[in-house]
Enzyme design. Structure first.
Site, short mmCIF file in Angstrom:
data_model
loop_
_atom_site.label_atom_id
_atom_site.label_comp_id
_atom_site.label_asym_id
_atom_site.label_seq_id
_atom_site.Cartn_x
_atom_site.Cartn_y
_atom_site.Cartn_z
N ASP A 11 0.84 -1.20 0.00
CA ASP A 11 0.00 0.00 0.00
C ASP A 11 0.88 1.25 0.00
O ASP A 11 0.87 2.04 0.95
CB ASP A 11 -0.91 -0.04 1.25
CG ASP A 11 -1.96 1.06 1.22
OD1 ASP A 11 -2.19 1.64 0.14
OD2 ASP A 11 -2.56 1.33 2.29
MG MG Z 1 -1.08 3.76 6.29
#
Ligand code: MG
Ligand code: ADP
Length: 252
Positions: free
Chosen positions: A177
Site C-alpha cells: 500500500d
Molecule cells: Mg497507512
C-alpha cells in the site's frame, strides 16, 4: 516456522475479556509489561492529544520512548462497519506477526523503516483473530500527505523519495500500500516507509510489481490533489521522483 531474532520474546498474554492472546516484543526496548500498551484505558492515559479513535494510529509515550500504536482492520469505508477480525491459521501467518518480523528483517537490511516494538494477536473466536502493532515513532517526521498539504517540496526531496523506494525494490520488498501517507520525511531530510501490512520480501521482485508500487503512489498523489483544498503536487514533482528512482535502480 520463522525464527524470531534473539531479542524477540513471545508469551501468552491475558487478553481482553478473557480472550486468549499472544504477545511478541523486542526485549531490547521494552519488557513483558508492554502488554499494557494494548489496554485501551492505559493507552488513552498515555496517548498524545486525543483518545484512540477506531482505525487510527495512536501516538503515545512510555518512559523516554515515543511509540505508535495501530490496530489492524479491514474495510473502513466511511459509514461502513470496520471489520477487525481475520481467519486464524497459524500465529506466524497473522498480519501482526508478519509485519513485526518483516520490519525487523528490513531493519537488518538497513532499510529505513520504524523499529517494531510489540505486537498482540488476540483470538476472537476459535477461527478468527484481531490484533495490534506498536512501533517506535520516527522522530521529527511528517507524512508526505501532511507536508504537501502545507507547502511544495523541492525537486531534490522528490528525488530522494524516489531513491528511497528504489532501495526497497533493490532488496525485493513489495509494499502492498505505497501511498503518500505511508511515506514519512524527517526534518533532517530522511525518508522512511511505514505500514507494511500485507507487504513482503519476494524471492524475485518483477519489474511489473515494482511499477505497480510506483503507480499506486502516483494514483494516491493525484487523488489527494483532487480531494484536498490545498495539495502541492505537480507532474514535474513526479518526474523528479522517477529520475531519482531510475538513477538509483541503474546504479544497482
Ligand atoms: Mg497507512
Ligand atoms: N513509526 C511511526 N512514526 C511516526 N509516524 C508513524 C509511524 N507509524 C505510523 N505513523 C503515522 O501514522 C499513520 C498511520 O499509520 P499506518 O501504519 O500507516 O496505519 P494505517 O493502517 O492506519 O494506514 C501514518 O500515515 C503515519 O503518518
Amino acid at each position: 516456522m520463522r525464527l524470531p531474532t534473539v531479542h524477540c520474546r513471545q508469551f501468552e498474554g491475558k487478553g481482553s475479556q478473557g480472550k486468549k492472546s499472544q504477545i511478541i516484543y523486542d526485549s531490547e526496548i521494552v519488557g513483558p509489561d508492554c502488554e499494557q500498551f494494548f489496554d485501551r484505558e492505559w493507552l488513552a492515559r498515555h496517548c498524545d492529544r486525543c483518545a484512540p479513535k477506531r482505525g487510527q494510529a495512536v501516538l503515545f509515550s512510555n518512559g523516554d520512548g515515543e511509540f505508535v500504536y495501530k490496530r489492524y482492520h479491514r474495510g473502513g469505508l466511511p459509514g461502513r462497519m470496520v471489520k477487525r477480525s481475520y481467519w486464524y491459521h497459524d500465529l506466524d501467518e497473522t498480519r501482526m506477526w508478519r509485519e513485526f518480523h518483516l520490519l525487523d528483517r528490513m531493519r537488518s537490511l538497513d532499510l529505513p523503516v520504524p523499529r517494531p516494538v510489540a505486537a498482540r494477536c488476540e483470538k476472537l473466536s476459535p477461527l478468527t483473530y484481531g490484533g495490534e502493532l506498536v512501533t517506535e515513532k520516527i522522530p521529527d517526521s511528517q507524512s508526505l500527505t501532511e507536508m504537501l498539504s502545507r507547502a511544495p517540496l523541492p525537486a531534490e526531496a522528490w528525488s530522494k523519495v524516489g531513491r528511497a523506494i528504489a532501495g526497497f525494490h533493490r532488496q525485493r520488498v513489495y509494499h502492498a500500500d505505497l501511498n503518500a501517507s505511508n511515506i514519512l520525511l524527517t526534518r533532517a531530510g530522511e525518508v522512511f516507509l511505514v505500514d507494511f501490512d500485507k507487504s513482503e520480501i519476494r524471492e524475485k521482485l518483477t519489474a511489473r510489481a515494482a511499477l505497480a508500487n510506483l503507480q499506486r503512489l502516483h494514483r494516491s498523489l493525484c487523488k489527494l490533489r483532487r480531494r484536498l483544498p490545498v495539495f502541492h503536487f505537480a507532474e514535474d514533482d513526479w518526474r523528479a521522483l522517477r529520475s531519482g528512482y531510475d538513477a538509483a535502480v541503474a546504479a544497482g
